[in-house]
Design a protein around this motif. Structure first.
Motif, PDB file in Angstrom:
ATOM      1  N   GLY A  91      33.981  32.976  52.333  1.00 15.56           N
ATOM      2  CA  GLY A  91      33.125  33.686  53.294  1.00 15.56           C
ATOM      3  C   GLY A  91      33.756  33.771  54.664  1.00 15.56           C
ATOM      4  N   GLY A  92      34.988  34.301  54.697  1.00 17.18           N
ATOM      5  CA  GLY A  92      35.705  34.410  55.965  1.00 17.18           C
ATOM      6  C   GLY A  92      34.963  35.203  57.020  1.00 17.18           C
ATOM      7  N   ILE A  93      34.229  36.221  56.591  1.00 18.34           N
ATOM      8  CA  ILE A  93      33.383  36.984  57.517  1.00 18.34           C
ATOM      9  C   ILE A  93      31.946  36.540  57.268  1.00 18.34           C
ATOM     10  CG2 ILE A  93      32.634  39.286  58.224  1.00 18.34           C
ATOM     11  CD1 ILE A  93      35.303  40.357  57.277  1.00 18.34           C
ATOM     12  N   ALA A  94      31.446  35.671  58.130  1.00 17.49           N
ATOM     13  CA  ALA A  94      30.142  35.029  57.917  1.00 17.49           C
ATOM     14  C   ALA A  94      29.012  36.043  57.796  1.00 17.49           C
ATOM     15  CB  ALA A  94      29.849  34.053  59.052  1.00 17.49           C
ATOM     16  N   ALA A  95      29.101  37.137  58.544  1.00 15.30           N
ATOM     17  CA  ALA A  95      28.023  38.136  58.526  1.00 15.30           C
ATOM     18  C   ALA A  95      27.897  38.809  57.163  1.00 15.30           C
ATOM     19  CB  ALA A  95      28.270  39.178  59.610  1.00 15.30           C
ATOM     20  N   GLN A  96      28.993  38.849  56.385  1.00 12.43           N
ATOM     21  CA  GLN A  96      28.983  39.523  55.089  1.00 12.43           C
ATOM     22  C   GLN A  96      28.590  38.589  53.947  1.00 12.43           C
ATOM     23  OE1 GLN A  96      32.676  41.543  54.438  1.00 12.43           O
ATOM     24  NE2 GLN A  96      32.436  42.891  56.172  1.00 12.43           N
ATOM     25  N   CYS A  97      28.592  37.293  54.179  1.00 15.89           N
ATOM     26  CA  CYS A  97      28.240  36.337  53.114  1.00 15.89           C
ATOM     27  C   CYS A  97      27.456  35.179  53.716  1.00 15.89           C
ATOM     28  CB  CYS A  97      29.502  35.839  52.412  1.00 15.89           C
ATOM     29  SG  CYS A  97      29.135  34.784  50.984  1.00 15.89           S
ATOM     30  N   THR A  98      26.152  35.374  53.809  1.00 11.06           N
ATOM     31  CA  THR A  98      25.301  34.341  54.402  1.00 11.06           C
ATOM     32  C   THR A  98      25.084  33.167  53.453  1.00 11.06           C
ATOM     33  OG1 THR A  98      23.371  35.562  53.593  1.00 11.06           O
ATOM     34  CG2 THR A  98      24.082  36.002  55.856  1.00 11.06           C
ATOM     35  N   TYR A  99      25.339  33.364  52.142  1.00  8.05           N
ATOM     36  CA  TYR A  99      25.118  32.309  51.155  1.00  8.05           C
ATOM     37  C   TYR A  99      26.390  31.527  50.834  1.00  8.05           C
ATOM     38  CZ  TYR A  99      26.887  36.151  48.287  1.00  8.05           C
ATOM     39  OH  TYR A  99      27.650  37.181  47.783  1.00  8.05           O
ATOM     40  N   CYS A 100      27.536  31.957  51.370  1.00  7.26           N
ATOM     41  CA  CYS A 100      28.791  31.238  51.122  1.00  7.26           C
ATOM     42  C   CYS A 100      28.770  29.887  51.831  1.00  7.26           C
ATOM     43  CB  CYS A 100      29.985  32.058  51.599  1.00  7.26           C
ATOM     44  SG  CYS A 100      30.329  33.500  50.572  1.00  7.26           S
ATOM     45  N   GLN A 101      29.342  28.891  51.190  1.00  9.04           N
ATOM     46  CA  GLN A 101      29.359  27.543  51.756  1.00  9.04           C
ATOM     47  C   GLN A 101      30.774  27.033  51.983  1.00  9.04           C
ATOM     48  OE1 GLN A 101      26.921  24.953  49.323  1.00  9.04           O
ATOM     49  NE2 GLN A 101      25.264  26.465  49.195  1.00  9.04           N
TER      50      GLN A 101
ATOM     51  N   ARG B  45      27.771  30.726  40.404  1.00 13.35           N
ATOM     52  CA  ARG B  45      26.570  31.430  39.942  1.00 13.35           C
ATOM     53  C   ARG B  45      25.451  30.442  39.623  1.00 13.35           C
ATOM     54  NH1 ARG B  45      29.256  36.012  35.900  1.00 13.35           N
ATOM     55  NH2 ARG B  45      29.956  37.429  37.547  1.00 13.35           N
ATOM     56  N   ASN B  46      25.789  29.306  39.036  1.00 12.61           N
ATOM     57  CA  ASN B  46      24.785  28.276  38.759  1.00 12.61           C
ATOM     58  C   ASN B  46      24.184  27.741  40.055  1.00 12.61           C
ATOM     59  OD1 ASN B  46      24.892  28.338  35.965  1.00 12.61           O
ATOM     60  ND2 ASN B  46      26.429  26.735  35.823  1.00 12.61           N
ATOM     61  N   ARG B  47      25.030  27.541  41.037  1.00  7.94           N
ATOM     62  CA  ARG B  47      24.551  27.021  42.330  1.00  7.94           C
ATOM     63  C   ARG B  47      23.535  27.971  42.972  1.00  7.94           C
ATOM     64  NH1 ARG B  47      28.767  27.078  47.009  1.00  7.94           N
ATOM     65  NH2 ARG B  47      27.845  29.162  47.300  1.00  7.94           N
ATOM     66  N   GLU B  48      23.873  29.270  42.944  1.00 12.39           N
ATOM     67  CA  GLU B  48      22.979  30.242  43.570  1.00 12.39           C
ATOM     68  C   GLU B  48      21.705  30.461  42.766  1.00 12.39           C
ATOM     69  OE1 GLU B  48      23.265  31.501  46.717  1.00 12.39           O
ATOM     70  OE2 GLU B  48      24.772  29.922  46.638  1.00 12.39           O
ATOM     71  N   SER B  49      21.808  30.489  41.444  1.00 11.98           N
ATOM     72  CA  SER B  49      20.596  30.672  40.632  1.00 11.98           C
ATOM     73  C   SER B  49      19.680  29.454  40.747  1.00 11.98           C
ATOM     74  CB  SER B  49      20.959  30.938  39.164  1.00 11.98           C
ATOM     75  OG  SER B  49      21.647  29.841  38.603  1.00 11.98           O
ATOM     76  N   GLN B  50      20.280  28.273  40.890  1.00 11.32           N
ATOM     77  CA  GLN B  50      19.486  27.057  41.089  1.00 11.32           C
ATOM     78  C   GLN B  50      18.766  27.124  42.440  1.00 11.32           C
ATOM     79  OE1 GLN B  50      20.175  24.244  38.614  1.00 11.32           O
ATOM     80  NE2 GLN B  50      18.094  23.780  39.264  1.00 11.32           N
ATOM     81  N   ARG B  51      19.469  27.625  43.449  1.00 11.35           N
ATOM     82  CA  ARG B  51      18.879  27.708  44.789  1.00 11.35           C
ATOM     83  C   ARG B  51      17.765  28.752  44.849  1.00 11.35           C
ATOM     84  NH1 ARG B  51      19.733  31.015  49.218  1.00 11.35           N
ATOM     85  NH2 ARG B  51      21.415  32.142  48.159  1.00 11.35           N
ATOM     86  N   LEU B  52      18.000  29.918  44.212  1.00  9.22           N
ATOM     87  CA  LEU B  52      17.039  31.019  44.308  1.00  9.22           C
ATOM     88  C   LEU B  52      15.903  30.926  43.305  1.00  9.22           C
ATOM     89  CD1 LEU B  52      19.567  33.966  44.795  1.00  9.22           C
ATOM     90  CD2 LEU B  52      18.074  32.979  46.542  1.00  9.22           C
TER      91      LEU B  52
ATOM     92  N   LYS C 137      17.166  39.062  37.352  1.00  7.64           N
ATOM     93  CA  LYS C 137      17.617  37.939  38.176  1.00  7.64           C
ATOM     94  C   LYS C 137      19.070  37.586  37.881  1.00  7.64           C
ATOM     95  CE  LYS C 137      12.990  36.016  38.733  1.00  7.64           C
ATOM     96  NZ  LYS C 137      12.047  34.932  38.410  1.00  7.64           N
ATOM     97  N   LEU C 138      19.463  37.678  36.613  1.00  3.08           N
ATOM     98  CA  LEU C 138      20.855  37.421  36.250  1.00  3.08           C
ATOM     99  C   LEU C 138      21.779  38.436  36.905  1.00  3.08           C
ATOM    100  CD1 LEU C 138      20.498  36.608  32.429  1.00  3.08           C
ATOM    101  CD2 LEU C 138      21.101  34.999  34.230  1.00  3.08           C
ATOM    102  N   GLU C 139      21.353  39.689  36.923  1.00  4.17           N
ATOM    103  CA  GLU C 139      22.152  40.742  37.560  1.00  4.17           C
ATOM    104  C   GLU C 139      22.284  40.496  39.061  1.00  4.17           C
ATOM    105  OE1 GLU C 139      20.228  44.359  36.417  1.00  4.17           O
ATOM    106  OE2 GLU C 139      21.109  44.358  34.392  1.00  4.17           O
ATOM    107  N   ASN C 140      21.220  40.005  39.680  1.00  8.96           N
ATOM    108  CA  ASN C 140      21.277  39.691  41.115  1.00  8.96           C
ATOM    109  C   ASN C 140      22.299  38.606  41.396  1.00  8.96           C
ATOM    110  OD1 ASN C 140      19.281  41.546  41.751  1.00  8.96           O
ATOM    111  ND2 ASN C 140      17.622  40.050  41.653  1.00  8.96           N
ATOM    112  N   ILE C 141      22.338  37.595  40.531  1.00 10.20           N
ATOM    113  CA  ILE C 141      23.311  36.507  40.708  1.00 10.20           C
ATOM    114  C   ILE C 141      24.731  37.030  40.501  1.00 10.20           C
ATOM    115  CG2 ILE C 141      24.097  34.289  39.793  1.00 10.20           C
ATOM    116  CD1 ILE C 141      21.489  34.128  41.392  1.00 10.20           C
ATOM    117  N   GLN C 142      24.912  37.897  39.503  1.00 18.32           N
ATOM    118  CA  GLN C 142      26.238  38.454  39.241  1.00 18.32           C
ATOM    119  C   GLN C 142      26.729  39.307  40.407  1.00 18.32           C
ATOM    120  OE1 GLN C 142      25.253  40.271  35.457  1.00 18.32           O
ATOM    121  NE2 GLN C 142      26.469  38.763  34.340  1.00 18.32           N
TER     122      GLN C 142
END
Length: 203
Positions: free
Chosen positions: A92-102, A146-153, A181-186
């Motif tokens: 997530g080098g550009i923070a504005a483009q990836c708010t969920y990147c850690q 993908r598991n991390r984000e689906s667990q969070r959402l 929901k799977l498509e959203n995670i993908q």
């Protein structure tokens, strides 16, 4: 003394026995299914102007004929490949483009997961075992994120739900709900895994 004649063996039912044994082995034998790598080939379209990729958005993995890994021009052990791929995809080098990147937000690494591409190139003498192992580690990196984000959402793991759908363990009425929901995670971490043409040995 009269010579006794040897009793004849009744072989009339041997064919029946052989046939029954054949049926028995056909019914009881389990045939293992070949497992492969699930890949969807891109559509056959003429690309006039291929997209221009920034060098920092491409994660280059090379495998030589001795099954050694060269990742981003540095030697790496197979066990470290998954984490290196996760760090690249989740940067997530550009923070504005990836708010969920850690990730570390390293300006020298990928801008966001949508632009991040992993490029794999093998030698023609690379072993099939190593080829599969590298693919497994890279796909595992995507699955981890993908598991991390689906667990969070949504409170469940992406890979578990996808496997249950593939195995038919989820009812048709629930599949539609999960599919969206799977498509959203993908979309958050799209699988962009490119395979370059294998190098001739020694090049």
């Amino acid at each position: 003394m009269a010579r006794r004649s040897a009793p004849e063996v009744n072989a009339g039912s041997m064919a029946d026995i052989a046939f029954l044994l054949l049926i028995f082995f056909l019914v009881t034998t389990t045939i293992e299914k070949d497992k492969g790598i699930a890949r969807q080939l891109p559509p056959n379209e003429d690309v006039v102007d291929p997209p221009i990729l920034k060098e920092k958005n491409v994660f280059i993995v090379n495998v030589n004929k001795s099954d050694q890994l060269l990742v981003e021009e540095e030697l790496m052990e197979l066990k470290d490949l998954r984490q290196a791929a996760i760090d690249f995809l989740d940067n997530g080098g550009i923070a504005a483009q990836c708010t969920y990147c850690q990730g570390r937000r390293d300006p020298e690494s990928s801008d966001n997961p949508d632009k991040a591409v992993i490029s794999v190139q093998n030698d023609r003498l690379t072993s099939y075992k190593m080829y599969i192992a590298v693919q497994n580690e890279l796909v595992a990196a995507y699955n981890f994120l993908r598991n991390r984000e689906s667990q969070r959402l949504y409170g469940w793991k992406f890979t578990e739900i996808k496997q249950q759908i593939d195995e038919g363990k989820i009812s048709d009425s629930q599949v539609d709900n999960y599919t969206e929901k799977l498509e959203n995670i993908q979309k958050l971490f799209p699988l962009k895994l490119s395979e370059a043409e294998p190098k001739k040995s020694g090049q």
